[in-house]
Design a protein around this motif. Structure first.
Motif, PDB file in Angstrom:
ATOM      1  N   ALA A  43     104.893   4.220 -92.249  1.00  0.00           N
ATOM      2  CA  ALA A  43     105.877   5.197 -93.016  1.00  0.00           C
ATOM      3  C   ALA A  43     105.625   5.108 -94.420  1.00  0.00           C
ATOM      4  O   ALA A  43     105.769   6.033 -95.330  1.00  0.00           O
ATOM      5  CB  ALA A  43     107.415   4.642 -92.667  1.00  0.00           C
ATOM      6  N   CYS A  44     105.366   4.038 -94.794  1.00  0.00           N
ATOM      7  CA  CYS A  44     105.111   3.626 -96.423  1.00  0.00           C
ATOM      8  C   CYS A  44     104.113   4.325 -96.899  1.00  0.00           C
ATOM      9  O   CYS A  44     103.823   4.871 -98.269  1.00  0.00           O
ATOM     10  CB  CYS A  44     105.033   2.355 -96.670  1.00  0.00           C
ATOM     11  SG  CYS A  44     106.440   1.154 -96.291  1.00  0.00           S
ATOM     12  N   TYR A  45     103.028   4.863 -96.206  1.00  0.00           N
ATOM     13  CA  TYR A  45     101.882   5.416 -96.449  1.00  0.00           C
ATOM     14  C   TYR A  45     101.654   7.004 -96.168  1.00  0.00           C
ATOM     15  O   TYR A  45     100.737   7.625 -96.312  1.00  0.00           O
ATOM     16  CB  TYR A  45     100.563   4.801 -96.295  1.00  0.00           C
ATOM     17  CG  TYR A  45     100.570   3.321 -96.688  1.00  0.00           C
ATOM     18  CD1 TYR A  45     100.202   2.953 -98.100  1.00  0.00           C
ATOM     19  CD2 TYR A  45     101.008   2.036 -95.942  1.00  0.00           C
ATOM     20  CE1 TYR A  45     100.199   1.857 -98.734  1.00  0.00           C
ATOM     21  CE2 TYR A  45     101.036   0.854 -96.421  1.00  0.00           C
ATOM     22  CZ  TYR A  45     100.601   0.890 -97.851  1.00  0.00           C
ATOM     23  OH  TYR A  45     100.530  -0.445 -98.150  1.00  0.00           O
ATOM     24  N   GLY A  46     102.857   7.542 -95.681  1.00  0.00           N
ATOM     25  CA  GLY A  46     102.844   8.807 -95.318  1.00  0.00           C
ATOM     26  C   GLY A  46     103.454   9.955 -96.273  1.00  0.00           C
ATOM     27  O   GLY A  46     103.808  11.165 -95.782  1.00  0.00           O
ATOM     28  N   TYR A  47     103.480   9.674 -97.420  1.00  0.00           N
ATOM     29  CA  TYR A  47     103.828  10.617 -98.854  1.00  0.00           C
ATOM     30  C   TYR A  47     103.074  10.721 -99.619  1.00  0.00           C
ATOM     31  O   TYR A  47     102.182   9.815 -99.871  1.00  0.00           O
ATOM     32  CB  TYR A  47     105.381   9.948 -99.045  1.00  0.00           C
ATOM     33  CG  TYR A  47     106.421   9.975 -98.085  1.00  0.00           C
ATOM     34  CD1 TYR A  47     107.102  10.785 -97.709  1.00  0.00           C
ATOM     35  CD2 TYR A  47     106.659   8.671 -97.096  1.00  0.00           C
ATOM     36  CE1 TYR A  47     108.163  11.017 -96.950  1.00  0.00           C
ATOM     37  CE2 TYR A  47     107.520   8.784 -96.303  1.00  0.00           C
ATOM     38  CZ  TYR A  47     108.472   9.799 -96.060  1.00  0.00           C
ATOM     39  OH  TYR A  47     109.142   9.681 -94.851  1.00  0.00           O
ATOM     40  N   ASP A  48     102.973  11.883-100.496  1.00  0.00           N
ATOM     41  CA  ASP A  48     102.456  11.915-101.656  1.00  0.00           C
ATOM     42  C   ASP A  48     103.024  12.822-102.645  1.00  0.00           C
ATOM     43  O   ASP A  48     104.331  12.832-102.425  1.00  0.00           O
ATOM     44  CB  ASP A  48     100.914  12.711-101.174  1.00  0.00           C
ATOM     45  CG  ASP A  48     101.430  14.213-100.532  1.00  0.00           C
ATOM     46  OD1 ASP A  48     102.346  14.479-100.590  1.00  0.00           O
ATOM     47  OD2 ASP A  48     100.322  14.771-100.223  1.00  0.00           O
ATOM     48  N   ALA A  49     102.508  13.127-103.660  1.00  0.00           N
ATOM     49  CA  ALA A  49     103.157  13.634-104.861  1.00  0.00           C
ATOM     50  C   ALA A  49     103.944  15.125-104.193  1.00  0.00           C
ATOM     51  O   ALA A  49     104.857  15.388-104.861  1.00  0.00           O
ATOM     52  CB  ALA A  49     102.203  14.117-105.919  1.00  0.00           C
ATOM     53  N   ALA A  50     103.511  15.680-103.279  1.00  0.00           N
ATOM     54  CA  ALA A  50     104.351  16.733-102.832  1.00  0.00           C
ATOM     55  C   ALA A  50     105.575  16.555-102.101  1.00  0.00           C
ATOM     56  O   ALA A  50     106.428  17.521-101.909  1.00  0.00           O
ATOM     57  CB  ALA A  50     103.374  17.819-101.827  1.00  0.00           C
ATOM     58  N   ALA A  51     105.803  15.364-101.899  1.00  0.00           N
ATOM     59  CA  ALA A  51     106.866  14.736-101.184  1.00  0.00           C
ATOM     60  C   ALA A  51     107.179  15.193 -99.766  1.00  0.00           C
ATOM     61  O   ALA A  51     108.094  15.383 -99.217  1.00  0.00           O
ATOM     62  CB  ALA A  51     108.257  15.002-102.054  1.00  0.00           C
ATOM     63  N   LYS A  52     105.922  15.584 -98.991  1.00  0.00           N
ATOM     64  CA  LYS A  52     105.761  15.992 -97.847  1.00  0.00           C
ATOM     65  C   LYS A  52     105.208  14.740 -96.972  1.00  0.00           C
ATOM     66  O   LYS A  52     104.586  13.853 -97.533  1.00  0.00           O
ATOM     67  CB  LYS A  52     104.819  17.038 -97.641  1.00  0.00           C
ATOM     68  CG  LYS A  52     105.380  18.522 -98.138  1.00  0.00           C
ATOM     69  CD  LYS A  52     104.720  19.456 -97.739  1.00  0.00           C
ATOM     70  CE  LYS A  52     105.030  20.636 -98.405  1.00  0.00           C
ATOM     71  NZ  LYS A  52     104.266  21.867 -97.952  1.00  0.00           N
ATOM     72  N   SER A  53     105.743  14.527 -95.670  1.00  0.00           N
ATOM     73  CA  SER A  53     105.467  13.440 -95.057  1.00  0.00           C
ATOM     74  C   SER A  53     104.241  13.862 -93.995  1.00  0.00           C
ATOM     75  O   SER A  53     104.202  14.904 -93.617  1.00  0.00           O
ATOM     76  CB  SER A  53     106.627  12.914 -93.810  1.00  0.00           C
ATOM     77  OG  SER A  53     106.292  11.958 -93.215  1.00  0.00           O
ATOM     78  N   HIS A  54     103.304  12.952 -94.210  1.00  0.00           N
ATOM     79  CA  HIS A  54     102.156  12.903 -93.343  1.00  0.00           C
ATOM     80  C   HIS A  54     101.703  11.563 -92.795  1.00  0.00           C
ATOM     81  O   HIS A  54     100.925  11.352 -93.313  1.00  0.00           O
ATOM     82  CB  HIS A  54     100.966  13.500 -94.209  1.00  0.00           C
ATOM     83  CG  HIS A  54     101.070  14.902 -94.740  1.00  0.00           C
ATOM     84  ND1 HIS A  54     101.108  15.987 -94.197  1.00  0.00           N
ATOM     85  CD2 HIS A  54     101.582  15.240 -96.282  1.00  0.00           C
ATOM     86  CE1 HIS A  54     101.407  16.995 -94.899  1.00  0.00           C
ATOM     87  NE2 HIS A  54     101.715  16.553 -96.007  1.00  0.00           N
ATOM     88  N   PRO A  55     102.399  11.118 -91.842  1.00  0.00           N
ATOM     89  CA  PRO A  55     102.239   9.643 -91.582  1.00  0.00           C
ATOM     90  C   PRO A  55     100.972   9.594 -91.004  1.00  0.00           C
ATOM     91  O   PRO A  55     100.250  10.381 -90.292  1.00  0.00           O
ATOM     92  CB  PRO A  55     103.494   9.458 -90.439  1.00  0.00           C
ATOM     93  CG  PRO A  55     104.233  10.468 -90.326  1.00  0.00           C
ATOM     94  CD  PRO A  55     103.650  11.829 -91.023  1.00  0.00           C
TER      95      PRO A  55
END
Length: 73
Positions: A43-55
Motif C-alpha cells: 500500500a505504501c508503494y501504490g501511489y504516484d504524483a497523480a494521487a491514483k492508487s496502483h498497488p
C-alpha cells in the motif's frame, strides 16, 4: 506483456500480476528480507504524483546494482 518498472535509487516496483514462481525468483536474486508481498507494505508503494492508487504485486529492494540488473532482466 512486459511489466512497468520504476527504478528510484535502489527501489524497484513491479506493476504486473506475478506468479509465485516469479516472486521466488525475485527472492533468490535479492533475498527474502528485500522482497515483500505484504499488503500493508504494498500500500505504501501504490501511489504516484497523480494521487491514483496502483498497488504493486511485489516490492523488491535490491542491495546493489548487480541485484538490480538481475531483477530487470
Amino acid at each position: 506483456m512486459r511489466p512497468l518498472r520504476l527504478l528510484r535509487s535502489h527501489l524497484i516496483i513491479l506493476f504486473m500480476k506475478i506468479s509465485d514462481i516469479v516472486f521466488q525468483q525475485l527472492v533468490s536474486v535479492a533475498g527474502r528480507k528485500n522482497c515483500t508481498r505484504n499488503i500493508e507494505d504494498l500500500a505504501c508503494y501504490g501511489y504516484d504524483a497523480a494521487a491514483k492508487s496502483h498497488p504493486p504485486e511485489a516490492v523488491v529492494f535490491p542491495e546493489n546494482s548487480r541485484q538490480g540488473s538481475a531483477i530487470l532482466k
